[in-house]
Design a protein around this motif. Structure first.
Motif, PDB file in Angstrom:
ATOM      1  N   SER A  33      72.127  61.080  31.013  1.00 48.37           N
ATOM      2  CA  SER A  33      70.706  61.348  31.015  1.00 48.37           C
ATOM      3  C   SER A  33      70.398  62.542  31.917  1.00 48.37           C
ATOM      4  O   SER A  33      70.788  62.564  33.082  1.00 48.37           O
ATOM      5  N   ALA A  34      69.666  63.508  31.392  1.00 48.90           N
ATOM      6  CA  ALA A  34      69.289  64.678  32.189  1.00 48.90           C
ATOM      7  C   ALA A  34      68.248  64.310  33.246  1.00 48.90           C
ATOM      8  O   ALA A  34      68.146  64.971  34.270  1.00 48.90           O
ATOM      9  N   THR A  35      67.504  63.247  33.026  1.00 47.41           N
ATOM     10  CA  THR A  35      66.453  62.882  33.971  1.00 47.41           C
ATOM     11  C   THR A  35      66.948  62.097  35.173  1.00 47.41           C
ATOM     12  O   THR A  35      66.428  62.248  36.266  1.00 47.41           O
ATOM     13  N   ASP A  36      67.963  61.268  34.992  1.00 45.96           N
ATOM     14  CA  ASP A  36      68.437  60.465  36.133  1.00 45.96           C
ATOM     15  C   ASP A  36      69.916  60.655  36.463  1.00 45.96           C
ATOM     16  O   ASP A  36      70.439  60.013  37.364  1.00 45.96           O
ATOM     17  N   SER A  37      70.631  61.526  35.746  1.00 46.97           N
ATOM     18  CA  SER A  37      72.052  61.845  35.995  1.00 46.97           C
ATOM     19  C   SER A  37      72.943  60.608  35.975  1.00 46.97           C
ATOM     20  O   SER A  37      73.887  60.494  36.743  1.00 46.97           O
TER      21      SER A  37
END
Length: 183
Positions: A33-37
């Motif tokens: 996920s790019a938002t939460d790595s």
């Protein structure tokens, strides 16, 4: 499957990510996920015609803590699946010297989580790579991998219902060019 791009995306790089039981297709995969790595593993089901039945995603590990590759899925008895692969869990001691470890995750067909992330490593097998999975006659998941321990060996391990891993048999292989073991 033609026209089902969401499924095609999950299949990239996952050689063993589909299983078929009766007229249901089960699949697994991974993404970050790019938002939460966070690395996520997916588990989904669809009809033989490609209509979605259900799809679930599970957080596995944060990018700063390691990496997990999803290689496939094993359908055990009843309504349970084991997602499997390998990864690096840097949360353990001595993170600069962490070998790849086997990773297992039990889920129900209803999306329920049936176990924590199960990490398995035999320290003497730092060079090993998992290559295949199946269900044995008792309904347990069995996995094959290659390891180099002075000799090249093909091992088979079993994941038991209590989430312990037993080492099964191994076969010495003289030719390193042989394909990875298949069950």
């Amino acid at each position: 499957i033609e026209g089902k791009e969401s499924v095609k995306d999950y299949m990239n790089g996952n050689r063993h990510s589909m299983k078929i039981r009766n007229d249901t297709i089960f699949y697994s995969g991974r993404s970050i996920s790019a938002t939460d790595s966070i690395f996520y593993w997916y588990f989904g089901m669809m009809t033989a015609s490609g209509d979605s039945i259900a799809e679930y995603k599970y957080p596995m590990i944060h990018l700063k803590d390691g990496d997990v590759l999803n290689y496939g899925i094993v359908l055990t008895g009843g309504s349970e699946a084991i997602l499997w692969g390998e990864g690096i869990d840097n949360r353990q001691p001595n993170p600069t010297d962490v070998p790849y470890r086997s990773v297992f995750y039990r889920v129900g067909f209803d999306g329920s989580v049936r176990s924590d992330v199960i990490w398995y490593e035999r320290n003497t097998h730092t060079s090993r790579r998992m290559s295949d999975a199946a269900t044995d006659i008792d309904g347990n998941a069995v996995f094959g991998y290659m390891a180099i321990e002075g000799a090249i060996r093909r091992y088979f391990i079993k994941l038991l219902p209590d989430n312990t891993v037993t080492t099964g048999v191994y076969v010495d292989v003289a030719n390193a060019g042989l394909d990875d073991p298949r069950i």
